[in-house]
Write an enzyme that holds these catalytic residues in place. Structure first.
Site, PDB file in Angstrom:
ATOM      1  CB  THR A 252       1.177  -3.929  10.712  1.00 47.58           C
ATOM      2  OG1 THR A 252       0.027  -4.261   9.916  1.00 47.58           O
ATOM      3  CG2 THR A 252       0.884  -2.709  11.577  1.00 47.58           C
TER       4      THR A 252
ATOM      5  CB  CYS B 122       0.319  -2.952   4.501  1.00 47.36           C
ATOM      6  SG  CYS B 122      -0.087  -4.068   5.846  1.00 47.36           S
TER       7      CYS B 122
ATOM      8  CG  HIS C 200       8.544 -26.482   9.200  1.00 48.26           C
ATOM      9  ND1 HIS C 200       8.589 -26.654  10.562  1.00 48.26           N
ATOM     10  CD2 HIS C 200       9.673 -27.065   8.708  1.00 48.26           C
ATOM     11  CE1 HIS C 200       9.693 -27.310  10.898  1.00 48.26           C
ATOM     12  NE2 HIS C 200      10.382 -27.568   9.781  1.00 48.26           N
TER      13      HIS C 200
ATOM     14  CG  ASP D 278      -0.432   0.117   2.529  1.00 47.81           C
ATOM     15  OD1 ASP D 278       0.809   0.283   2.624  1.00 47.81           O
ATOM     16  OD2 ASP D 278      -1.193   0.079   3.499  1.00 47.81           O
TER      17      ASP D 278
ATOM     18  CG  HIS E 107       7.011 -29.925   7.397  1.00 53.76           C
ATOM     19  ND1 HIS E 107       6.677 -29.589   8.684  1.00 53.76           N
ATOM     20  CD2 HIS E 107       8.299 -30.361   7.440  1.00 53.76           C
ATOM     21  CE1 HIS E 107       7.718 -29.784   9.483  1.00 53.76           C
ATOM     22  NE2 HIS E 107       8.716 -30.259   8.746  1.00 53.76           N
TER      23      HIS E 107
HETATM   24  C1  RB5 Z   1      -2.298   2.224   6.573  1.00 52.17           C
HETATM   25  O1  RB5 Z   1      -2.281   3.373   7.329  1.00 52.17           O
HETATM   26  C2  RB5 Z   1      -2.149   0.999   7.442  1.00 52.17           C
HETATM   27  O2  RB5 Z   1      -3.341   0.749   8.113  1.00 52.17           O
HETATM   28  C3  RB5 Z   1      -1.752  -0.193   6.616  1.00 52.17           C
HETATM   29  O3  RB5 Z   1      -0.559   0.076   5.971  1.00 52.17           O
HETATM   30  C4  RB5 Z   1      -1.533  -1.504   7.354  1.00 52.17           C
HETATM   31  O4  RB5 Z   1      -0.684  -1.341   8.440  1.00 52.17           O
HETATM   32  C5  RB5 Z   1      -2.714  -2.291   7.668  1.00 52.17           C
HETATM   33  O5  RB5 Z   1      -2.647  -3.452   8.115  1.00 52.17           O
END
Ligand code: RB5
Length: 147
Positions: free
Chosen positions: A71, A69, A102, A12, A137
């Protein structure tokens, strides 16, 4: 790695620079990179890009995928909704190696707001350099597939 493998990359808006750094790194390792963007940091929605990358892998157009993204979690969830996709978020090299050995993970997800560039590239290396071990596995991986 034997035959040239195609790897799809997507993210993203939170991770354009890291994605492009990973793209160069992966290409230097001999993989063919299919970077499906986005190409600007304009705010977008990670489910769109997670699904688009996952479709490239599920269709066989690409053998592997790396997605990002903030996280790594949201885009991983979107990718895993596509049949045939096994995607894990990794912020350490041990997990990155194990999801290949695995879990036969065909996609790797990274959190650009969690993992710095140096570690991210090490994680990518650990993931790409590992091989699925099969055997017991394979039995477990087959059990993940929806009936
Ligand atoms: C975007 O701000 C953020 O929510 C996205 O990059 C991500 O971390 C979502 O899981």
């Amino acid at each position: 790695m034997t035959a040239t493998q195609r790897i799809v990359l997507s993210s993203d808006h939170a991770d354009i620079e890291l994605r492009q750094t990973i793209a160069k790194h992966v290409a230097a390792k001999g993989y063919e990179v299919v970077d499906i963007g986005p190409m600007t940091s304009e705010s977008t929605h990670y489910p769109i890009h997670g699904e688009a990358a996952a479709q490239k892998v599920a269709s066989g157009d690409c053998q592997l995928g790396i997605i990002l993204c903030g996280t790594g979690q949201g885009i991983m969830m979107a990718a895993n909704k596509v049949k045939g996709i096994r995607c894990g978020v990794c912020s350490d090299t041990f997990s990155a190696r194990m999801i290949r050995q695995h879990n036969d993970a065909n996609m790797l997800s990274l959190g650009a707001r969690v993992t710095g560039e140096g570690l991210a590239l090490d994680i990518v290396d650990a993931y790409l350099d590992a091989e699925f071990e099969g055997g017991r596995h394979a039995t477990r991986v087959a059990m993940i597939e929806p009936s």
